[in-house]
Design a protein around this motif. Structure first.
Motif, PDB file in Angstrom:
ATOM      1  N   PHE A   1      30.224   0.926 -28.765  1.00 24.88           N
ATOM      2  CA  PHE A   1      29.507   1.312 -29.987  1.00 24.88           C
ATOM      3  C   PHE A   1      28.619   2.525 -29.738  1.00 24.88           C
ATOM      4  CE2 PHE A   1      26.005   1.158 -33.004  1.00 24.88           C
ATOM      5  CZ  PHE A   1      26.640   0.903 -34.197  1.00 24.88           C
TER       6      PHE A   1
ATOM      7  N   ALA B   1      30.498   5.839 -29.117  1.00 22.24           N
ATOM      8  CA  ALA B   1      30.942   6.433 -30.381  1.00 22.24           C
ATOM      9  C   ALA B   1      29.766   7.055 -31.132  1.00 22.24           C
ATOM     10  CB  ALA B   1      31.625   5.372 -31.237  1.00 22.24           C
ATOM     11  N   LYS B   2      28.629   6.385 -31.089  1.00 20.76           N
ATOM     12  CA  LYS B   2      27.442   6.911 -31.762  1.00 20.76           C
ATOM     13  C   LYS B   2      26.975   8.204 -31.111  1.00 20.76           C
ATOM     14  CE  LYS B   2      22.861   5.583 -33.457  1.00 20.76           C
ATOM     15  NZ  LYS B   2      21.853   4.491 -33.547  1.00 20.76           N
TER      16      LYS B   2
ATOM     17  N   ARG C   1      32.424   3.704 -35.445  1.00 18.86           N
ATOM     18  CA  ARG C   1      31.705   3.061 -34.334  1.00 18.86           C
ATOM     19  C   ARG C   1      32.092   1.586 -34.240  1.00 18.86           C
ATOM     20  NH1 ARG C   1      26.946   6.065 -36.323  1.00 18.86           N
ATOM     21  NH2 ARG C   1      25.881   4.136 -36.894  1.00 18.86           N
TER      22      ARG C   1
END
Length: 311
Positions: free
Chosen positions: A241, A244-245, A254
């Motif tokens: 997560f 991706a952020k 995300r």
């Protein structure tokens, strides 16, 4: 056929419950289910053939349309999970066979159930499917290499034999399924609704076989393996997560990458561990198969309630 489709749909939706049930049955009746062990590779081939029946050109158009997003998912899958596995084997004392099994499941491609969990989370399903497809096709080369690099300190690793196994168990059934989809589209369209039933049956039998063959080892070190699997899976979600952020992806993307990174093709891990290491080395994959379907459903439910980009 309609009733079969309904039964198949119900079984697919209650996948986690069936995995838990058969893991318990494998533990309670080990002599019965360990007889399935020689069929693990065949069962996985059937599952991959089913995936081939549903794979489409649209899944790969996403790679061309947004290579940056897919690359983050694929690199995250093959970087985060193997390195987490190595870290956990260094921090937590465990037998060499268990350590090799933890690393092996960490080096596997994404699991197809991640696509369902992404859908339930209101994430980017097309991105999830594209990442699963790419990591699955890349697995014959990348998985043996990573296992050889990280697990050979614990057990001997025959990278070439593992490569050939993944080609036979993954790529060949996928290709046959895709070819049949083109040659007999009407037949395949009619058969597709029954595929969840076939896939679930294959996975639960693999889990029950591994648990049955390793009952004594599970009694001795099952809690430790379960703790390692929970940490591995949970940290995979978290790091996926935030990776991706960090690259500026939207919340929907995300969600997809977090779930994609955290969920593994544990059936492949169990098959390879059984073939090249030992039933004990397959236990982390079996427990992973049980746990990631529970955690994935919980995470998807939590994600689904969060659609604000800042949260």
């Amino acid at each position: 056929m309609k009733m079969l489709a309904q039964v198949s749909g119900f079984v697919g939706k209650t996948f986690a419950a069936w995995v838990m049930l058969f893991a318990l049955l494998g533990f309670m009746f080990p002599d019965t289910f360990k007889q399935v062990t020689p069929w693990i590779v065949t069962l996985l081939s059937i599952i991959m053939f089913g995936m081939g029946l549903t794979i489409s050109a649209a899944d790969f158009r996403e790679v061309v349309k947004r290579p940056f997003d897919v690359t983050i998912g694929v690199v995250g899958q093959f970087l985060i999970m193997p390195l987490l596995a190595v870290l956990l084997t260094k921090l937590i004392p465990m037998p060499p066979e268990v350590a090799a099994g933890v690393i092996l499941v960490g080096c596997c491609p994404g699991g197809t159930s991640s696509n369902v969990m992404t859908y339930l989370s209101k994430g980017d399903v097309a991105l999830s499917v594209a990442c699963t497809s790419v990591t699955t096709l890349a697995a014959p080369i990348i998985t043996p290499f990573l296992v050889w690099m990280f697990a050979s300190q614990y057990l001997p690793v025959d990278g070439w034999a593992m490569f050939m196994s993944i080609v036979k168990v993954v790529l060949v059934p996928l290709a046959l399924g895709a070819a049949l989809q083109k040659l007999l589209p009407v037949f395949v369209k009619a058969a597709v609704p029954a595929l969840p039933l076939v896939s679930v049956a294959g996975i639960v039998l693999i889990v029950a076989a591994v648990v049955g063959a390793s009952k004594a080892s599970i009694v001795q070190s099952g809690l430790m393996i379960f703790a390692v699997v929970i940490l591995h899976n949970g940290l995979g979600y978290l790091l996926g997560f935030f990776a991706a952020k960090a690259f500026g992806l939207t919340l929907a993307k995300r969600k997809a990458i977090a779930i994609e990174v955290g969920m593994q093709n544990s059936g492949l891990g169990a098959a390879l561990a059984t073939a090249y290491f030992s039933p004990l080395a397959a236990v982390p994959s079996a427990i992973f198969s049980v746990w990631h379907n529970i955690s994935g459903a919980l995470l998807a439910n939590w994600f689904a309630r969060r659609e604000n980009e800042d949260r």
